[in-house]
Design an enzyme around this catalytic site. Structure first.
Site, PDB file in Angstrom:
ATOM      1  N   HIS A  67      34.859  -7.472   3.719  1.00  0.00           N
ATOM      2  CA  HIS A  67      34.934  -8.466   3.059  1.00  0.00           C
ATOM      3  C   HIS A  67      34.862  -8.062   1.447  1.00  0.00           C
ATOM      4  CE1 HIS A  67      30.428  -8.202   3.031  1.00  0.00           C
ATOM      5  NE2 HIS A  67      30.423  -8.665   1.619  1.00  0.00           N
ATOM      6  N   ASP A 112      33.064  -5.645  10.356  1.00  0.00           N
ATOM      7  CA  ASP A 112      32.961  -5.782   8.612  1.00  0.00           C
ATOM      8  C   ASP A 112      32.883  -4.365   8.141  1.00  0.00           C
ATOM      9  OD1 ASP A 112      33.105  -6.842   6.240  1.00  0.00           O
ATOM     10  OD2 ASP A 112      30.821  -7.408   6.037  1.00  0.00           O
ATOM     11  N   SER A 206      26.912  -5.568  -0.848  1.00  0.00           N
ATOM     12  CA  SER A 206      27.789  -5.437   0.274  1.00  0.00           C
ATOM     13  C   SER A 206      28.361  -3.990  -0.003  1.00  0.00           C
ATOM     14  CB  SER A 206      28.507  -6.726   0.102  1.00  0.00           C
ATOM     15  OG  SER A 206      27.983  -7.616   0.440  1.00  0.00           O
TER      16      SER A 206
END
Length: 260
Positions: A67, A112, A206
């Site tokens: 992402h 992910d 992230s």
């Protein structure tokens, strides 16, 4: 009766402290300058905005979260303080981005992950060195290390110049499934955090690493909003379950067979 009342008051104080901590502290303390030589920073090419973290796994490849993808990005290696540049900092661009497309026994939450091949190899230096892929799967109950330049306040963002490091605990997946019941009953994703709250990865962490017992076991994926709430761990992509895919691509086989 008095003892019960005292214990109840202590419990209330403990819970109120955890809730205040979750508002004030996210991500722990400033990282030691020598403990994150593998940590990279992903930036948007056009805006110059910091996007995500990532992990250098050899001289040509970086592992991060899917992402975090953007059409144009550049990658800083060897960075500690965003405002103070080291002589050995290096800047690279993606030559190719790889995404995990397998469906067999993998839910969308498990995938992910993005593998980036750099436009040219990185040179090891005082502040740059890769982190090896794990040799064994993670163990529930492990104390794990997280790090990144993500926000240190939530829900409003305050981005630090220096990365923050913190220790969190690895839980059974059922803990996260209990908190987020809309997740699939079974998943390969890792569940980690501090149940008392106050310490957590957050926005823009992230893509960064989850390191358990010295091994690179997870990639920061997503978590609750606001971050660092009591009894609400975050989720991390499990690196070990993607080893065959990663190693096959690095070896030059881009049409890899999906793992079991």
């Amino acid at each position: 009766m008095m003892l019960i009342r005292v214990l109840a008051n202590l419990l209330i104080l403990q819970l109120s402290y955890a809730q205040k901590s979750s508002e004030l502290v996210i991500g722990g303390d400033e990282c030691n300058i020598n403990e994150h030589r593998f940590l990279v920073a992903l930036y948007d090419f056009w805006s110059g905005d910091f996007l995500c973290g990532g992990t250098l796994i050899n001289q040509e490849y970086v592992l991060t979260a899917a992402h975090c993808k953007t059409r144009n990005m550049y990658i800083y290696l060897g960075m500690h303080n965003k405002s103070v540049q080291f002589d050995d900092e290096q800047r690279r661009y993606p030559k190719k981005k790889y995404f995990f497309r397998c469906r067999n026994n993998f839910t969308r939450w498990d995938k992910d992950i993005m593998l980036i091949r750099l436009n040219r190899p990185v040179r090891n230096s005082a502040h740059i060195a890769p982190l090896s892929l794990p040799s064994s799967p993670p163990t529930v109950g492990s104390v794990c290390r997280v790090m990144g330049w993500g926000t240190i306040t939530s829900p409003n963002e305050t981005l630090p110049d220096v990365p923050r490091c913190a220790n969190i605990n690895l839980f059974n997946y059922t803990v996260c499934h209990g908190v987020f019941p809309w997740l699939p009953a079974r998943s390969r994703i890792l569940c980690a955090g501090v149940l008392q709250g106050g310490i957590d990865t957050c926005k823009r962490d992230s893509g960064g690493p989850l390191i358990c017992n010295g091994q690179f076991q997870g990639i920061v994926s997503w978590g609750p909003k606001p971050c660092a709430q009591p009894r609400k761990p975050a989720l991390y992509t499990k690196v070990f379950d993607h080893l065959d895919w990663i190693q096959s691509i690095i070896a030059g086989n881009t049409t890899v067979t999906c793992p079991p």
